[in-house]
Design a protein around this motif. Sequence first.
Motif, PDB file in Angstrom:
ATOM      1  N   THR A 109      49.870   4.019 -24.002  1.00 49.40           N
ATOM      2  CA  THR A 109      50.008   3.635 -25.405  1.00 49.40           C
ATOM      3  C   THR A 109      49.983   4.866 -26.303  1.00 49.40           C
ATOM      4  OG1 THR A 109      48.895   1.529 -24.953  1.00 49.40           O
ATOM      5  CG2 THR A 109      49.047   2.214 -27.249  1.00 49.40           C
ATOM      6  N   GLU A 160      45.023 -11.057 -29.982  1.00 46.58           N
ATOM      7  CA  GLU A 160      46.242 -11.173 -29.179  1.00 46.58           C
ATOM      8  C   GLU A 160      45.912 -10.834 -27.729  1.00 46.58           C
ATOM      9  OE1 GLU A 160      49.251  -8.662 -30.847  1.00 46.58           O
ATOM     10  OE2 GLU A 160      49.029  -9.481 -32.876  1.00 46.58           O
ATOM     11  N   LEU A 162      46.427  -9.567 -23.916  1.00 42.64           N
ATOM     12  CA  LEU A 162      47.190  -8.480 -23.315  1.00 42.64           C
ATOM     13  C   LEU A 162      47.366  -8.666 -21.809  1.00 42.64           C
ATOM     14  CD1 LEU A 162      45.518  -5.420 -25.095  1.00 42.64           C
ATOM     15  CD2 LEU A 162      47.830  -6.287 -25.514  1.00 42.64           C
ATOM     16  N   LEU A 286      50.095  -1.811 -32.183  1.00 40.24           N
ATOM     17  CA  LEU A 286      50.035  -3.030 -31.378  1.00 40.24           C
ATOM     18  C   LEU A 286      51.311  -3.210 -30.569  1.00 40.24           C
ATOM     19  CD1 LEU A 286      48.388  -5.594 -33.842  1.00 40.24           C
ATOM     20  CD2 LEU A 286      47.304  -4.241 -32.046  1.00 40.24           C
ATOM     21  N   SER A 287      52.437  -2.850 -31.153  1.00 36.60           N
ATOM     22  CA  SER A 287      53.705  -2.941 -30.429  1.00 36.60           C
ATOM     23  C   SER A 287      53.703  -2.050 -29.197  1.00 36.60           C
ATOM     24  CB  SER A 287      54.858  -2.559 -31.361  1.00 36.60           C
ATOM     25  OG  SER A 287      56.093  -2.584 -30.669  1.00 36.60           O
ATOM     26  N   HIS A 290      51.218  -3.531 -26.523  1.00 37.73           N
ATOM     27  CA  HIS A 290      51.790  -4.644 -25.760  1.00 37.73           C
ATOM     28  C   HIS A 290      52.816  -4.151 -24.742  1.00 37.73           C
ATOM     29  CE1 HIS A 290      50.092  -8.332 -27.427  1.00 37.73           C
ATOM     30  NE2 HIS A 290      50.083  -7.756 -28.610  1.00 37.73           N
ATOM     31  N   ARG A 291      53.544  -3.120 -25.135  1.00 36.71           N
ATOM     32  CA  ARG A 291      54.520  -2.562 -24.194  1.00 36.71           C
ATOM     33  C   ARG A 291      53.809  -1.969 -22.973  1.00 36.71           C
ATOM     34  NH1 ARG A 291      57.805   3.009 -24.768  1.00 36.71           N
ATOM     35  NH2 ARG A 291      59.479   2.615 -23.293  1.00 36.71           N
ATOM     36  N   ALA A 293      50.878  -2.827 -21.805  1.00 38.12           N
ATOM     37  CA  ALA A 293      50.315  -3.936 -21.032  1.00 38.12           C
ATOM     38  C   ALA A 293      51.389  -4.599 -20.183  1.00 38.12           C
ATOM     39  CB  ALA A 293      49.664  -4.954 -21.973  1.00 38.12           C
ATOM     40  N   TYR A 294      52.594  -4.753 -20.757  1.00 41.41           N
ATOM     41  CA  TYR A 294      53.691  -5.350 -19.997  1.00 41.41           C
ATOM     42  C   TYR A 294      54.048  -4.475 -18.793  1.00 41.41           C
ATOM     43  CZ  TYR A 294      58.118  -7.540 -18.835  1.00 41.41           C
ATOM     44  OH  TYR A 294      59.122  -8.170 -18.156  1.00 41.41           O
TER      45      TYR A 294
END
Length: 308
Positions: A109, A160, A162, A286-287, A290-291, A293-294
Amino acid sequence: MRLSSLHAFVAAIDDGSLRKAAARLGLSQPALSKMLRELELELGAPLVMRSSRGVSPTAQGKVLYQRASAAARELSRAVEEIDQLGGHMVGELSVTAVSLAVMLLIPETLHSFSRQFPQIRLRVHEELYIAQMASLRKGEADVAIGPIPHDLAQGEFQVEALLPISMVVVARKGNPLAQAARLAELSKARWVYTGVSGDTGYVRELFIRNGLPPPPAAAIVNSTLALLALIGSDDFIGLLPAQIAEHPLSAPYIDIIALAEGPLELNLGVMVGRASSPSVMVRHFLSHLHRAAYHLAHPGERHRAKPA
């Protein structure tokens, strides 16, 4: 009440020294002392105590310091957000995260976020989720990354999800209890609790979910490193995220105990205070989070579009 006087007061308490605070603010020490005296006269209360060791707040000063510090943080963020809305992405982002997030999510991140926004300074604190809640409530952190508490008050934070987390029971290699087949066999073991007391924590939750009375805490630690040190050096039992237990730095020293009840399943999430809508900087972070985490959940799909 002038903002300059409040700023001088906060600086004096932060530094614990009139001389240091004056130098940092570009003032003479007499000028700073005069500002503090005027502030005390205006409020009709003593705010600082002077001694050979420096200055410290009085009871009234502690109240003012707490409020003034929070106000100063909010004003600083307001200025940063105004700059960001104009496309000038500068400022500081404070992130508090549990060990699992620090090890697995934060590196990717921060790497991608810092490349896109090199003028934003990132400050990362490793904390237990209990401390994270306090940091968010006080406004000391912008973002918290940790297990989503099941008893979180609805609407207090923007939450949100994750990643799912499996909390597994672990013991050092060679510990006879590593051969246990059921959780009940570990009820008299020397359990290490992670938290601030033996009355809370995931060990209690694991036993309660399986209809068993929680064992007493043989030791209480406030970090994953301390937990690993205790388990790796003695016959303690504890809970760790499977990703940490299986990590090359941990796996040579500890065993995962394969219990019939299985692991304690939790969700790793990100929390942001609801006092106002997330800033532009936080939304971008946050974007990227999330990336990361994906990618962690889908290691075969690394080539995706960059977040907006």
